[in-house]
Enzyme design. Structure first.
Site, short mmCIF file in Angstrom:
data_model
loop_
_atom_site.label_atom_id
_atom_site.label_comp_id
_atom_site.label_asym_id
_atom_site.label_seq_id
_atom_site.Cartn_x
_atom_site.Cartn_y
_atom_site.Cartn_z
N ASN A 34 0.83 -1.21 0.00
CA ASN A 34 0.00 0.00 0.00
C ASN A 34 0.86 1.26 0.00
O ASN A 34 0.33 2.37 0.06
CB ASN A 34 -0.97 0.02 1.18
N TYR A 147 3.93 -2.83 17.43
CA TYR A 147 4.68 -3.70 16.52
C TYR A 147 4.93 -5.06 17.18
O TYR A 147 4.61 -6.11 16.63
CB TYR A 147 6.00 -3.03 16.17
N TYR A 161 -3.50 -21.50 12.69
CA TYR A 161 -3.96 -21.96 11.37
C TYR A 161 -3.29 -23.27 10.99
O TYR A 161 -3.90 -24.14 10.37
CB TYR A 161 -3.68 -20.88 10.30
N THR A 177 18.48 -5.68 10.12
CA THR A 177 19.02 -5.90 8.78
C THR A 177 19.19 -4.55 8.10
O THR A 177 18.39 -3.64 8.33
CB THR A 177 18.07 -6.80 7.98
#
Ligand code: UDP
Length: 317
Positions: A34, A147, A161, A177
């Site tokens: 987005n 977060y 799931y 990173t």
């Protein structure tokens, strides 16, 4: 037929490197972003590739796609503390609702679901280095919770799931990173120090600078990710590097490598800023036969070149 993958956050720093790598490995790639913290320019070079599709969409809303899918790699999220401070609710939503939606997409297509989780699930760790078996030390009501807790929920969603629907899932816990295509103003230590050093402006160290991070070069991380995707392993796997540096060491190294005359200045430490962070990489080593190869200096050379080029481009824009 080529396998087909969705990469959410595909126009972001890690997502764009991942799209590029999957294309090189023969995948058909659908980039979904987005553009809150991603940028079209990160994937501009891929648009001429017939195996690359790009969709502008916020995955906190459901996404329906035509055709088969073999993997859904969920990398969408603001990831710098400044960004998730600026977008707290969007960050919570993409980690929770976004993960739910992408699990639903993967399930509908019988695809593997790959979650980009984070070392932030360990919070301000009381165990050092951090193995995957450590449950963490997260403040659930602090500014980083949007977060950290969203990613913890994302891991719980992924495992639920898997258990409930027998899905094929992976969880990578990504440690700090850096590399080309980091947003130059994302507010993290490496971009800030580089920008400041290259412009001979004061380098801002938060707190006394004794806090540590372990900085992994992006190409090494992506190699670990594609290996984990190919492995049959559902428990979380840490990826990062074991080379731990203090923020003072990082700032002075960057200043020296840029040939900069910047002063070092000290600013208040943000709330809940982790004091130390280093992954225990035994699991990744054993499971994936993987280890990071790029030294901090070699990675910084590439990153400095990118930042110089970006600054020159911005000056001429
Ligand atoms: N930091 C700093 N100066 C800056 C930006 C960050 O000293 O201009 C510190 C920050 O407080 C933290 C470390 O650098 O201790 C790494 O921060 P970053 O935002 O890169 O990521 P984090 O690992 O905290 O998610």
């Amino acid at each position: 037929m080529a396998p087909r993958a969705v990469v959410t956050g595909g126009a972001g720093f890690l997502g764009s490197h991942l799209c590029e790598r999957l294309l090189r490995d023969g995948w058909h790639v659908v980039c979904v972003d987005n553009l809150v913290s991603g940028a079209i320019s990160n994937v501009a070079q891929l648009h001429s590739n017939k195996m690359f599709e790009s969709i502008q969409h916020n995955v906190s809303s459901p996404l329906y796609l035509e055709g088969p899918l073999d993997a859904v790699l969920h990398f969408a999220s603001p990831a710098s503390p400044v960004d998730y401070g600026d977008h707290p609710i969007a960050t919570l939503k993409v980690g929770t609702l976004g993960t739910h939606n992408m699990l639903g997409l993967a399930r509908a297509k019988g695809a593997t679901f790959f979650l980009a989780s984070t070392s932030e699930v360990y919070g301000d760790p009381t165990v050092h280095p951090q193995p995957e078996t450590y449950w963490g030390n997260v403040n659930p009501v602090g500014p980083r919770a949007v977060y950290d807790e969203a990613k913890r929920a994302a891991e719980a969603f992924t495992m639920a799931y898997r258990r409930a629907h027998g899905m094929n899932t992976r969880i990578v816990r990504i440690f700090n990173t850096y590399g080309p295509r980091m947003r130059i103003n994302d507010g993290r230590a490496v971009p800030n120090f580089l920008l400041q050093a290259l412009q001979n402006e004061p380098i801002t160290i938060y707190g006394d600078g004794s806090q540590t991070r372990s900085l992994c070069y992006v190409d090494d991380l992506i190699e670990g990710i594609v290996r984990l995707l190919a492995a049959d392993y559902a428990e979380p796997v840490n990826l990062g590097t074991a080379d731990e540096v203090t923020m003072i060491q990082l700032a002075t190294r960057i200043r020296d490598m840029c040939g900069s005359s910047s002063q070092i200045v000290y600013k208040p430490l943000p709330e809940d800023d982790p004091k130390q962070r280093r992954p225990d990489l035994s699991r990744a080593r054993q499971l994936l036969d993987w280890a990071p190869r790029t030294t901090l200096d070699a990675g910084l050379v590439q990153t400095i070149a990118y930042f110089r080029e970006r600054l020159a481009r911005d000056r001429h824009a």
